[in-house]
Enzyme design. Structure first.
Site, PDB file in Angstrom:
ATOM      1  N   GLY A 360      -9.779 -49.387 -34.336  1.00  0.00           N
ATOM      2  CA  GLY A 360     -10.855 -48.616 -34.965  1.00  0.00           C
ATOM      3  C   GLY A 360     -11.860 -49.427 -35.740  1.00  0.00           C
ATOM      4  N   SER A 678       5.063 -70.759 -35.192  1.00  0.00           N
ATOM      5  CA  SER A 678       5.962 -69.860 -35.923  1.00  0.00           C
ATOM      6  C   SER A 678       7.276 -69.623 -35.190  1.00  0.00           C
ATOM      7  CB  SER A 678       5.264 -68.522 -36.177  1.00  0.00           C
ATOM      8  OG  SER A 678       4.955 -67.894 -34.955  1.00  0.00           O
ATOM      9  N   LYS A 721       3.233 -59.007 -37.403  1.00  0.00           N
ATOM     10  CA  LYS A 721       4.564 -59.291 -36.868  1.00  0.00           C
ATOM     11  C   LYS A 721       5.578 -58.245 -37.343  1.00  0.00           C
ATOM     12  CE  LYS A 721       3.773 -64.280 -36.553  1.00  0.00           C
ATOM     13  NZ  LYS A 721       4.136 -65.605 -37.078  1.00  0.00           N
TER      14      LYS A 721
END
Length: 775
Positions: A360, A678, A721
């Site tokens: 949005g 990561s 995440k």
């Protein structure tokens, strides 16, 4: 007494934009192959050729119907071949003639013609007409100054009335169609009368020109030639009754320049260009360029501004009405309004909404414009690779126009719109320049009050504009450009938020688009939750809207066919309309497994869970990596392996495992590229699990990079995440301890359902993720 008519078969020579009268001697250049062949054929016989004028000059190969039937039978006196391949021929007109039989031969056209010679005896009426014609011709010759005395004397010595008429006609400025009409007039009396009328009209035109010239001279100063030309044009327009010529346009443009509210220097430049435009003739190529430039200058808003609606309560109502969630963005807009209300002078901020597709971002910018009561302009920057798209083209180029910033301001027609720079991370560069560098001036609050467009050339103030940029990946935006924007991250929506968005926005919108009235189709809350859980797995809501649209289409078909009158969609009916479930909701894995760890990844389309598998086989310590991993993840795997080897004993692993076993690390979905700093802790956990035979708890997800000594480093994208872990049904999330501050950004409804474990060393993460204890 007239000469006898003759019928003869001769070659045809078509003429374009040219007509030869009898007794007239004229040079003609011939280049068409069939015309040259006709000349050569005539030279082989008696040098006689028939000259017929084409009805249309543009026709290259005229057919029978393209030629006038009446022409001139001519005698070829001389032929000369020119260096460019054309032939220059000297012809003398003999008699009027009409072709009747038209024969196309291999390379030329032959016609059968009948001549129409003039009467040789003169009548008293003809004498009077000749005298009157010569009188008018003499006046015309003296007034026009285009006919010499020698030419007039030659014409005056002609005694045959028909020949006199033809000679006079050949010296008058008559179009080919008019000359053809005279050629086709066989009656000598009528021909003489026609020419007297034409000469009379020509004399009136010359007299009119003199009156205009005299009127202009009265108002002209001696040294102003340009003024004379303008006055002459006005006089011509007055005579023609043209009140809306260029002079009226100049007056209109000058008025618009004065009313545009331009800065003084810009107005001075615009008036200077208007003066140039006035002096140039309309046919000049530069005239149109200057006219377009002035039109742009007067169309761009220079001072017209809308009044901001500085009502925080109203703005909050609009934002809450159009969007569920996105609290941080709403809060930032309301802060801006509050400061505006206090100071009345705050420059427009430059916000950058970063998040996955479908959350949005664009619609939020529209709502911000509505809450402020400002005009909204959207410019898509996806794929823009030319600097001139931002700064415009210089006016020396063909088709030059302003850049997208100025075009957007013209569209907005106010100096303070909400300006959406959509997909700012999708800009690229090539040999035509770097558009992201051009955007630096646009988005710098200290510079954009004097933005320079190459086409406009004059500085333009963009400081009142509220710029909102959107991007999927912040890493794709160059550092200097990113530094000029206030970044607001939109991670995505929780299940509850998606359910509310579907209920309040998506379902009503799709019902309207599919022509369904209230009551014909309804969704209960459980049905919407089922669609969210089992048919979509995304950060945004575009996929969710597509699934709702799919149900609407199927229900519309049922209603139109008369199968049903209305449908209430429940959770049990969802599978009937959308088919088998596409995703599994709940645990990422159904059982605890050895060597399979669940990592959390951040992508440009939001957060996602990543399964990392480790398999051992007999070998000599070879490490194999598969799954289309990028360089960063390959280095993470090497680091994790080095950490495990260095700490094998403390981790309960045989220190010599690398001498007898090969290690294969695989990340499923091999076609999807994966990279990012990561995955280190996840790979290390999978390795330790496989080597120590300890299963990994299925409800645990983890993210973080490790060093060779096992320290867990902080990462980004914690909110994205975490939302992906929540969608996958995980319960425990292992995070680096330095990311503790990011937990506050996670929605409270998600935080309540998850347990966060903060670790600083890899050993701590292993104790949480692995079952059992070290042996």
């Amino acid at each position: 007494m007239a000469k006898k008519k003759i019928t003869k078969r001769v070659p045809l020579l078509p003429l374009r934009g040219l007509l030869v009268f009898p007794t007239m001697v004229l040079h003609i250049d011939v280049g068409r192959e069939r015309s040259i062949a006709a000349l050569e054929q005539a030279m082989l016989e008696d040098n006689i050729i028939f000259l017929a004028t084409q009805k249309e000059m543009s026709i290259e190969q005229p057919e029978k119907e393209d030629l006038h039937k009446i022409g001139t039978l001519a005698y070829i006196k001389q032929m000369l071949k020119l260096p460019n391949g054309t032939i220059r021929v000297l012809v003398e007109g003999q008699e009027r003639a009409q072709w009747k039989q038209y024969t196309e031969e291999e390379n030329l056209t032959m016609v059968e013609v009948t001549t129409f010679p003039d009467e040789t005896e003169r009548t008293a009426e003809q004498d009077a007409l000749m005298r009157l014609l010569l009188e008018h011709f003499e006046k015309y010759a003296k007034a026009s100054k285009k006919i010499t005395t020698e030419t007039y004397n030659t014409v005056a010595d002609i005694e045959e009335p028909g020949r006199l008429a033809d000679m006079v006609a050949s010296h008058l400025p008559i179009k080919v169609a008019g000359k053809q009409e005279i050629l086709e007039t066989f009656d000598i009396d009528k021909r003489l009368e026609m020419l007297i009328t034409r000469l009379h009209n020509e004399q009136e035109v010359i007299d009119l020109e003199k009156r205009i010239s005299q009127r202009v001279k009265k108002s002209m100063e001696q040294t102003q030639k340009e003024f004379y030309l303008r006055e002459q044009m006005k006089a011509i327009q007055t005579e023609l009754g043209d009140k809306d010529g260029k002079s009226a346009e100049i007056v209109d443009l000058k008025k618009r320049i004065e009313e545009a509210g331009m800065p003084e220097s810009t107005e001075k430049a615009a008036l200077k260009e208007l003066d140039r435009y006035e002096k140039l003739p309309s046919a000049a190529a530069e005239s149109g360029i200057i006219r377009n430039y002035i039109e742009w200058l007067v169309t761009i808003p220079w001072s017209n501004a809308t009044e901001d609606r500085l009502d925080i309560k109203y703005a909050e109502e609009v934002l809450d009405r159009d969007h569920d969630g996105l609290e941080s963005v709403k809060e930032r807009v309301l802060e801006y309004l509050a400061v505006q209300q206090m100071t009345k002078s705050l420059r427009g901020p430059i916000l950058c909404l970063v998040g996955p597709p479908g959350v949005g971002k664009t619609s939020l910018a529209k709502s911000i414009a509505e809450s402020l009561d400002r005009k909204f302009v959207r410019v898509s920057l996806g794929g823009v690779r030319d600097e001139s798209e931002i700064r415009g083209h210089r006016r020396t180029y063909v088709g030059a126009m302003p850049g997208r910033m100025i075009q957007g301001m013209k569209k907005a027609s106010t100096i303070n719109p909400v300006f959406l720079l959509d997909e700012i991370d999708k800009m690229s560069n090539d040999f035509r320049g770097d558009p992201s560098s051009a955007m630096l001036e646009v988005l710098d609050p200290e510079q954009n009050n004097s933005f320079s467009d190459h086409y406009i050339e004059e500085t333009y103030d963009l400081s009142n504009v509220l710029f909102i940029a959107t991007a999927n990946d912040l890493g794709s935006i160059p550092g200097p450009l990113r530094d000029r924007m206030e970044v607001i991250s939109i991670a995505g929506y929780t299940e509850a938020e998606k359910q509310m968005i579907a209920k309040n926005h998506l379902a009503p919108k799709q019902l309207k688009e599919h022509g369904l009235e209230e009551g014909q189709l309804t969704f209960d809350d459980e049905a919407l939750l089922s669609i969210v859980r089992y048919y979509t797995r995304e950060a945004g809501v575009r996929g969710l809207e597509r699934q709702i649209a799919s149900i609407c289409r199927k229900v519309t078909k049922q209603i139109v066919s008369g199968e049903k009158e209305s449908v209430a969609v429940t959770a049990d009916l969802v599978e009937e309309y959308l088919g088998k479930r596409k995703f599994r909701y709940g645990m990422a894995e159904t059982v605890n497994q050895i060597g399979v760890a669940t990592g959390l990844a951040y992508t440009t389309v939001g957060g996602d869970t990543l399964q990392i598998e480790v398999s051992l086989s007999a070998g000599k310590g070879k490490l194999q990596l598969t799954g289309k991993l990028g360089d960063v993840m390959k280095e993470s795997a090497q680091t994790a392996l080095s950490f495990v080897r260095a700490n094998a004993e403390s981790l309960g692993i045989d220190p010599s495992f690398h001498e007898s076993q090969d290690i294969h690390i695989h990340v499923p979905e091999g076609a999807v590229p994966k990279d990012g700093p990561s995955a280190g802790i996840t790979i290390a956990t999978a390795l330790v699990s496989a080597l120590s035979k300890r299963p990994i708890r299925r409800e645990v997800g983890m993210t973080g990079e490790i060093t060779l000594r096992g320290r867990v480093l902080p990462i980004g994208g914690v909110k994205e995440k975490t939302l992906s872990a929540h969608r996958a049904g995980l319960k425990t999330i292992i995070l680096p301890i330095d990311n503790e501050r990011d937990i506050e950004d996670i929605p409270e409804s998600v935080r309540e359902e998850l347990t966060f474990k903060l670790v600083s060393q890899a050993e701590e993460a292993l104790e949480i993720a692995l079952e059992g204890e070290n042996e």
